[in-house]
Design an enzyme around this catalytic site. Structure first.
Site, PDB file in Angstrom:
ATOM      1  N   ASN A  30      41.192  -6.682  29.133  1.00  0.00           N
ATOM      2  CA  ASN A  30      40.528  -7.296  28.071  1.00  0.00           C
ATOM      3  C   ASN A  30      41.253  -7.663  26.931  1.00  0.00           C
ATOM      4  OD1 ASN A  30      38.623  -7.976  26.031  1.00  0.00           O
ATOM      5  ND2 ASN A  30      37.504  -5.743  26.491  1.00  0.00           N
ATOM      6  N   LEU A  55      34.270  -1.183  21.222  1.00  0.00           N
ATOM      7  CA  LEU A  55      34.862  -0.556  22.303  1.00  0.00           C
ATOM      8  C   LEU A  55      34.591   0.804  22.126  1.00  0.00           C
ATOM      9  CD1 LEU A  55      38.120  -2.480  22.355  1.00  0.00           C
ATOM     10  CD2 LEU A  55      36.191  -2.678  24.149  1.00  0.00           C
ATOM     11  N   LYS A  68      40.456 -10.745  31.171  1.00  0.00           N
ATOM     12  CA  LYS A  68      39.214 -11.416  30.819  1.00  0.00           C
ATOM     13  C   LYS A  68      39.419 -12.469  29.451  1.00  0.00           C
ATOM     14  CE  LYS A  68      34.595 -10.204  29.755  1.00  0.00           C
ATOM     15  NZ  LYS A  68      33.448  -9.066  30.144  1.00  0.00           N
ATOM     16  N   ASN A 113      34.368 -14.046  28.071  1.00  0.00           N
ATOM     17  CA  ASN A 113      33.974 -12.745  27.139  1.00  0.00           C
ATOM     18  C   ASN A 113      32.742 -13.548  26.200  1.00  0.00           C
ATOM     19  OD1 ASN A 113      33.402 -10.585  25.674  1.00  0.00           O
ATOM     20  ND2 ASN A 113      35.473  -9.782  26.127  1.00  0.00           N
ATOM     21  N   CYS A 147      38.112  -8.857  23.516  1.00  0.00           N
ATOM     22  CA  CYS A 147      36.937  -8.483  22.647  1.00  0.00           C
ATOM     23  C   CYS A 147      36.911  -8.890  21.173  1.00  0.00           C
ATOM     24  CB  CYS A 147      37.119  -7.004  22.719  1.00  0.00           C
ATOM     25  SG  CYS A 147      35.764  -6.145  21.717  1.00  0.00           S
TER      26      CYS A 147
HETATM   27  C1  SIN Z   1      32.604  -4.313  22.518  1.00  0.00           C
HETATM   28  O1  SIN Z   1      32.772  -3.035  22.900  1.00  0.00           O
HETATM   29  O2  SIN Z   1      32.530  -4.510  21.181  1.00  0.00           O
HETATM   30  C2  SIN Z   1      32.486  -5.432  23.697  1.00  0.00           C
HETATM   31  C3  SIN Z   1      33.627  -5.304  24.254  1.00  0.00           C
HETATM   32  C4  SIN Z   1      33.948  -6.731  24.565  1.00  0.00           C
HETATM   33  O3  SIN Z   1      33.374  -7.876  23.911  1.00  0.00           O
HETATM   34  O4  SIN Z   1      34.872  -6.919  25.196  1.00  0.00           O
END
Ligand code: SIN
Length: 305
Positions: free
Chosen positions: A129, A75, A167, A194, A132
């Site tokens: 989200n 992220l 998500k 995801n 992640c």
């Molecule tokens: C990431 O930034 O690690 C990926 C984002 C995600 O999988 O939601």
């Protein structure tokens, strides 16, 4: 024969075509503008955005596999205030709906982020989200349990009046249950899926290639898993679904729509084919003409009938 209607409405998010960017694969649109113009997309979903800026995980953060890409980005983003000041005014001028993917470490953070964006006219929707796989706190911890996912979505719903997408992660054994809880809590739509948790080992160094050990696999390898998720979830929820995971061709996108997705999002394919949104739109158009569909809604879930 007139051109088929391919515009799609997800909650109040009105899109001229059903092809969106998958969060994390198009940044905030700036770097790509000259090669994949924003205007080609039905909606642009930007990088997962957090309260404070994040540096992300140490490099290397990407590793290729024979049929997909593993990322461990963690992220990396400039934080909500910079996104509001620097990115949203530019994105808002393009005439393409903007969806901000939001990631928090606590319920309070998700609520704060949603409230900040409630004030911004440029943002038509947020995508929560809760999936992640690359952060230690928040994210997937909320998305792996139906009760905590439902509780979080209900709280954000109270603080955000526009379109709310959520998500979800495929890294669970009870995806339809989690999807049902999120729908009940007030989500307008679900984004599926995801990335899948995955890893690669360097046999010479005898350790994982990614310093974080594992990351999230995207690309063609996960398409059958994503399709199955869309198929299973749309059998039991009534809110629209945005299908994603390994969409590289118009035929891939059509499969997702036939499985029950109302729209699709493209991620890894953006890195190898800048013309992908226009190609998918063209492919969906010709498929609809060939099959005699007048409106894209008629083909959603057609593989189920
Ligand atoms: C990431 O930034 O690690 C990926 C984002 C995600 O999988 O939601």
């Amino acid at each position: 024969m007139p051109d088929p209607v391919i515009s799609v409405k997800i909650g109040d998010l009105q899109m001229k075509n059903p092809v969106m960017t998958a969060s994390g694969c198009y940044g905030y649109g700036e770097e790509y503008q000259d090669i994949v113009p924003l205007e080609a997309w039905g909606a642009v979903v930007v990088k997962g955005t957090t309260c404070a800026p994040r540096e992300g995980n140490p490099p290397p953060r990407l590793v290729e596999t024979p049929s997909g890409l593993i990322n461990s980005v963690g992220l990396h983003n400039p934080g909500i205030e910079t996104v509001i000041e620097r990115e949203l005014p530019r994105l808002g001028e393009k005439g393409v709906p903007v969806v901000v993917n939001l990631a928090g470490e606590s319920e309070e953070e998700y609520i704060y982020l949603a409230r900040r964006l409630e004030e911004r006219a440029e943002v038509e929707a947020v995508e929560l989200n809760i999936s992640c796989p690359n952060v230690k706190k928040g994210g997937i911890a909320f998305g792996s349990d139906a009760v905590s996912a439902g509780k979080l979505v209900a709280k954000v719903r109270e603080n955000f009046s526009r379109t709310l997408l959520v998500k979800l992660t495929p890294n669970v054994g009870n995806l339809p249950e989690i999807a049902g809880a999120v729908e009940k809590a007030g989500a307008d739509a679900l984004s599926l899926i995801n990335t899948l948790r995955a890893m690669v080992i360097d046999i010479h160094a005898q350790k994982p290639v990614l310093p974080a050990g594992t990351g999230g696999l995207s690309g063609p390898a996960i398409k059958p898993v994503a399709l199955r998720a869309v198929w299973e979830v749309t059998a039991s929820v009534n809110v629209p679904v945005v299908g994603m995971g390994g969409i590289f061709t118009p035929e891939d996108a059509i499969e997702f729509i036939l499985a029950g997705a109302n729209a699709v999002a493209v991620g890894s394919a953006i890195f190898v084919n800048p013309r992908i949104p226009a190609e998918i739109v063209e492919g969906i158009n010709s498929y609809m003409k060939q099959k005699g569909y007048e409106n894209i809604g008629e083909m959603v879930g057609a593989a189920r009938q």
